[in-house]
Design a protein around this motif. Structure first.
Motif, PDB file in Angstrom:
ATOM      1  N   GLU A 254      45.024  39.932  12.730  1.00  8.43           N
ATOM      2  CA  GLU A 254      44.296  40.919  13.293  1.00  8.43           C
ATOM      3  C   GLU A 254      45.866  41.699  14.227  1.00  8.43           C
ATOM      4  N   HIS A 255      46.520  40.416  13.450  1.00  5.28           N
ATOM      5  CA  HIS A 255      47.815  40.535  14.909  1.00  5.28           C
ATOM      6  C   HIS A 255      48.954  41.539  13.676  1.00  5.28           C
ATOM      7  N   VAL A 256      49.876  42.467  13.681  1.00  4.71           N
ATOM      8  CA  VAL A 256      51.002  43.022  13.031  1.00  4.71           C
ATOM      9  C   VAL A 256      51.782  41.595  12.174  1.00  4.71           C
ATOM     10  N   GLU A 257      52.024  40.581  12.283  1.00  5.48           N
ATOM     11  CA  GLU A 257      52.946  39.898  12.423  1.00  5.48           C
ATOM     12  C   GLU A 257      52.471  38.818  11.261  1.00  5.48           C
ATOM     13  N   SER A 258      50.727  38.616  11.050  1.00  4.67           N
ATOM     14  CA  SER A 258      49.981  37.897  10.057  1.00  4.67           C
ATOM     15  C   SER A 258      49.251  38.721   9.283  1.00  4.67           C
ATOM     16  N   ILE A 259      49.829  40.329   9.865  1.00  4.23           N
ATOM     17  CA  ILE A 259      48.388  41.382   8.534  1.00  4.23           C
ATOM     18  C   ILE A 259      48.575  40.911   6.967  1.00  4.23           C
ATOM     19  N   THR A 260      47.741  40.703   6.414  1.00  9.12           N
ATOM     20  CA  THR A 260      47.945  40.986   5.116  1.00  9.12           C
ATOM     21  C   THR A 260      47.554  42.239   3.992  1.00  9.12           C
ATOM     22  N   LEU A 261      47.668  43.361   3.329  1.00  4.30           N
ATOM     23  CA  LEU A 261      47.294  44.120   2.821  1.00  4.30           C
ATOM     24  C   LEU A 261      47.032  43.843   1.403  1.00  4.30           C
ATOM     25  N   THR A 262      46.425  43.598   0.647  1.00  3.10           N
ATOM     26  CA  THR A 262      45.978  43.946  -0.767  1.00  3.10           C
ATOM     27  C   THR A 262      45.897  44.917  -1.545  1.00  3.10           C
ATOM     28  N   VAL A 263      46.874  45.215  -2.500  1.00  8.08           N
ATOM     29  CA  VAL A 263      46.349  46.502  -3.331  1.00  8.08           C
ATOM     30  C   VAL A 263      45.733  46.104  -4.303  1.00  8.08           C
ATOM     31  N   LEU A 300      56.216  51.470  12.126  1.00 10.03           N
ATOM     32  CA  LEU A 300      55.442  50.265  10.627  1.00 10.03           C
ATOM     33  C   LEU A 300      55.906  50.637   9.754  1.00 10.03           C
ATOM     34  N   VAL A 301      55.868  49.970   8.928  1.00  7.33           N
ATOM     35  CA  VAL A 301      56.616  50.182   7.532  1.00  7.33           C
ATOM     36  C   VAL A 301      55.457  49.014   6.692  1.00  7.33           C
ATOM     37  N   VAL A 302      55.895  49.443   5.521  1.00  7.12           N
ATOM     38  CA  VAL A 302      54.850  47.397   4.597  1.00  7.12           C
ATOM     39  C   VAL A 302      56.295  46.922   3.770  1.00  7.12           C
ATOM     40  N   GLU A 303      56.202  45.598   3.963  1.00  2.71           N
ATOM     41  CA  GLU A 303      57.703  45.539   2.694  1.00  2.71           C
ATOM     42  C   GLU A 303      56.051  44.404   1.850  1.00  2.71           C
ATOM     43  N   SER A 304      56.944  44.446   0.421  1.00  2.00           N
ATOM     44  CA  SER A 304      55.905  43.292  -0.404  1.00  2.00           C
ATOM     45  C   SER A 304      56.003  41.745  -0.004  1.00  2.00           C
ATOM     46  N   LEU A 305      54.751  40.847   0.078  1.00  2.00           N
ATOM     47  CA  LEU A 305      54.912  39.886   0.045  1.00  2.00           C
ATOM     48  C   LEU A 305      55.140  38.932  -1.305  1.00  2.00           C
ATOM     49  N   ASP A 306      54.622  39.717  -2.697  1.00  2.00           N
ATOM     50  CA  ASP A 306      55.476  39.292  -3.965  1.00  2.00           C
ATOM     51  C   ASP A 306      55.639  38.285  -4.245  1.00  2.00           C
ATOM     52  N   ALA A 307      57.486  38.840  -3.545  1.00  4.10           N
ATOM     53  CA  ALA A 307      58.254  37.908  -3.519  1.00  4.10           C
ATOM     54  C   ALA A 307      58.906  36.901  -2.582  1.00  4.10           C
ATOM     55  N   MET A 308      57.915  36.998  -1.630  1.00  4.76           N
ATOM     56  CA  MET A 308      58.900  36.615  -0.411  1.00  4.76           C
ATOM     57  C   MET A 308      58.043  35.154   0.193  1.00  4.76           C
ATOM     58  N   PRO A 309      58.302  34.515   1.120  1.00  7.57           N
ATOM     59  CA  PRO A 309      57.778  32.716   0.823  1.00  7.57           C
ATOM     60  C   PRO A 309      56.869  33.002   2.063  1.00  7.57           C
ATOM     61  N   GLU A 310      55.601  32.632   1.157  1.00 15.22           N
ATOM     62  CA  GLU A 310      53.961  32.153   2.427  1.00 15.22           C
ATOM     63  C   GLU A 310      54.539  32.833   3.696  1.00 15.22           C
ATOM     64  N   PRO A 312      53.240  32.040   7.953  1.00 14.83           N
ATOM     65  CA  PRO A 312      51.965  31.053   8.946  1.00 14.83           C
ATOM     66  C   PRO A 312      51.245  32.174   8.835  1.00 14.83           C
ATOM     67  N   PRO A 313      50.235  31.326   8.970  1.00 16.46           N
ATOM     68  CA  PRO A 313      49.015  31.863   9.844  1.00 16.46           C
ATOM     69  C   PRO A 313      48.548  31.995  11.085  1.00 16.46           C
ATOM     70  N   GLU A 314      48.155  32.882  11.195  1.00 17.68           N
ATOM     71  CA  GLU A 314      47.778  33.626  12.544  1.00 17.68           C
ATOM     72  C   GLU A 314      47.690  32.486  13.563  1.00 17.68           C
ATOM     73  N   PRO A 315      48.572  32.500  14.765  1.00 15.77           N
ATOM     74  CA  PRO A 315      47.735  32.152  15.960  1.00 15.77           C
ATOM     75  C   PRO A 315      45.914  31.412  16.248  1.00 15.77           C
ATOM     76  N   GLY A 316      45.541  30.206  16.874  1.00 12.68           N
ATOM     77  CA  GLY A 316      44.195  30.111  16.784  1.00 12.68           C
ATOM     78  C   GLY A 316      42.836  30.531  15.905  1.00 12.68           C
ATOM     79  N   THR A 317      43.464  30.844  14.446  1.00  9.17           N
ATOM     80  CA  THR A 317      42.946  30.232  12.909  1.00  9.17           C
ATOM     81  C   THR A 317      42.432  29.314  12.894  1.00  9.17           C
ATOM     82  N   PRO A 318      41.415  28.203  12.462  1.00 12.95           N
ATOM     83  CA  PRO A 318      41.434  27.303  11.790  1.00 12.95           C
ATOM     84  C   PRO A 318      42.475  26.806  10.837  1.00 12.95           C
ATOM     85  N   GLU A 319      42.999  27.919   9.998  1.00 14.34           N
ATOM     86  CA  GLU A 319      44.104  27.137   9.472  1.00 14.34           C
ATOM     87  C   GLU A 319      45.854  26.857   9.945  1.00 14.34           C
ATOM     88  N   TRP A 320      45.894  27.674  11.461  1.00  9.33           N
ATOM     89  CA  TRP A 320      46.954  27.277  12.300  1.00  9.33           C
ATOM     90  C   TRP A 320      46.170  26.581  13.238  1.00  9.33           C
TER      91      TRP A 320
END
Length: 453
Positions: A254-263, A300-310, A312-320
């Motif tokens: 939901e938040h910009v810092e934790s959004i992942t777009l799948t193409v 906003l601009v898009v950045e590839s995550l395929d070559a970037m480190p994982e 962090p989980p979004e605050p408040g989520t079970p993973e966080w």
């Protein structure tokens, strides 16, 4: 004078058969008219006109040798887009489709590789049929982020209806510009008044897109939304059938810092669909631009995550919550109640459902645990009365040496959830405090210790 045409077939071995300047022979031995007469209904009889039309079509037939004359598809952008095709980008509203496609357009126009993928440089025509007032700052953010001008990209900041006479004007303009990529953003805004669920009416819209493709030889990219449910483009199914490629874009977070777009390449007629591509978003503050209250103007601009480190989980989520519990070295076998109390102690505010999910995730990890994480059992000392005592049927806590009546509060047995059902059958769940078996149903509710422990 009427020219005679003969059925295509192998020439006789003796060389007999139709001869003359109107006849040509292919490498495989078929003969066709070398120069078919152009059909002209004004000067020909109906029989002559039909014969001329048949001859013209016959000249278009290809044998197996002739197929080699058909040029193969030329890649435009990686394995996703090809020249002289029609493609569609679909996804729910709010999945940043336009940001991704603008990023593609910028890389094609400038000739830069698209996040490690091949790009055929050329002119891009971008029909901004909606959201035209926001396109400038998106382009400025892209230019600032990449350090280059978005050259060779021409924007038309208004819709042109596909079924209107103006579409012919747009098609001719595009032909003169000789683009390699034409973006129609969005399909709905250039087909106003068209019944979206009608294969017949949408087929006419697709024909207009094909007119544009034939005139330019470019890849025509349509931007479209999916329905409220499902992953398919909204409206008539015939549109997808007419596409060479279809690219699905989905969003997680939901938040910009934790959004992942799948193409995802959800359709390729003649190519392998390939693996999914992952992108994130980066907020850009535009140099020298501020809102009336002094805050910077951002985009906003898009950045590839395929070559970037994982990420962090979004605050408040079970993973966080799992990550925070691991950092606090909370034993992974703790149940919901103890974890909930620990979350309060750590200042973690979360709904019970999310805490329960975090507990399930931690327990399900099995052997895949951080090396320094304590074991499932608590390292707290167990109460003295729990040592070396026997269990009484229908009792989830050891009996005290004084019997079951007249015991103090500390020695009362835990209530059993299986009263009236006979003796409790234990399934391996043990109390994390005293180490003795727990009632199976009590443990299934998320409890990891007896009431009195």
């Amino acid at each position: 004078m009427t020219t005679s045409y003969y059925p295509a077939g192998p020439l006789p071995d003796d060389g007999a058969g139709p001869q003359g300047p109107d006849i040509a022979r292919t490498e495989s031995g078929l003969y066709v008219p070398a120069q078919p007469v152009r059909p002209d209904p004004e000067t020909m009889s109906s029989e002559e006109y039909l014969a001329a039309c048949v001859a013209q079509m016959r000249a278009e037939l290809l044998d197996t040798d002739g197929l080699d004359k058909i040029p193969p598809l030329e890649p435009l952008l990686g394995d996703l887009l090809q020249l002289n095709t029609t493609a569609r980008f679909i996804g729910p509203s709010g999945t940043f489709k336009s940001f991704l496609i603008l990023d593609m357009a910028g890389h094609i126009g400038t000739g830069m590789q698209w996040h490690g993928h091949y790009v055929r440089q050329g002119t891009v025509v971008y029909l901004v049929a909606e959201g035209e007032q926001g396109i400038r700052k998106r382009v400025r953010a892209w230019e600032q982020h990449h350090g280059v001008r978005m050259d060779n990209v021409a924007f038309l900041p208004r819709p042109v209806q596909a079924k209107s006479p103006e579409w012919t004007v747009f098609t001719e303009l595009a032909r003169q510009l000789e683009p390699v990529f034409v973006v129609i953003d969005t399909q709905a805004r250039v087909s106003v008044g068209v019944e979206e669920n009608s294969n017949k009416e949408m087929g006419e819209v697709v024909d207009r897109m094909d007119d544009l493709r034939r005139a330019t030889g470019a890849c025509i990219g349509l931007v479209h939304h999916t329905g409220h449910q499902g992953e398919h483009g909204r409206g008539a199914s015939a549109v997808k059938g007419a596409m060479q490629s279809e690219v699905t874009i989905t969003k997680k977070g939901e938040h910009v810092e934790s959004i992942t777009l799948t193409v995802k390449s959800s359709k390729q007629k003649d190519e392998e669909q390939g693996r999914d591509l992952l992108f994130g978003l980066k907020r850009i503050s535009l140099d020298g631009e501020y809102k009336p209250d002094g805050r910077p103007v951002t985009s906003l601009v898009v950045e590839s995550l395929d070559a970037m480190p994982e990420r962090p989980p979004e605050p408040g989520t079970p993973e966080w919550i799992v990550r925070e519990l691991d950092k606090a070295q909370v034993p992974y076998g703790w149940g919901r109640d103890r974890v909930k109390a620990k979350c309060q102690e750590l200042g973690i505010k979360a709904a019970t459902a999310k805490i329960e999910e975090a507990v399930r995730i931690r327990k399900a990890r099995g052997k895949n645990l951080p090396a320094d994480l304590p074991p499932a059992e608590s390292d707290e000392p167990a109460p003295a009365q729990g040592a070396g005592q026997t269990e009484i049927p229908d009792q989830t806590c050891p009996a005290g040496s004084e019997g079951r009546s007249g015991q103090g509060a500390a020695n009362l047995p835990a209530p059993s959830l299986s009263l009236g059902r006979g003796q409790v059958g234990h399934t391996g769940h043990t109390c994390t405090a005293c180490g003795l078996p727990l009632d199976a149903e009590w443990a299934e509710l998320g409890h990891d210790r007896h009431v009195t422990c």
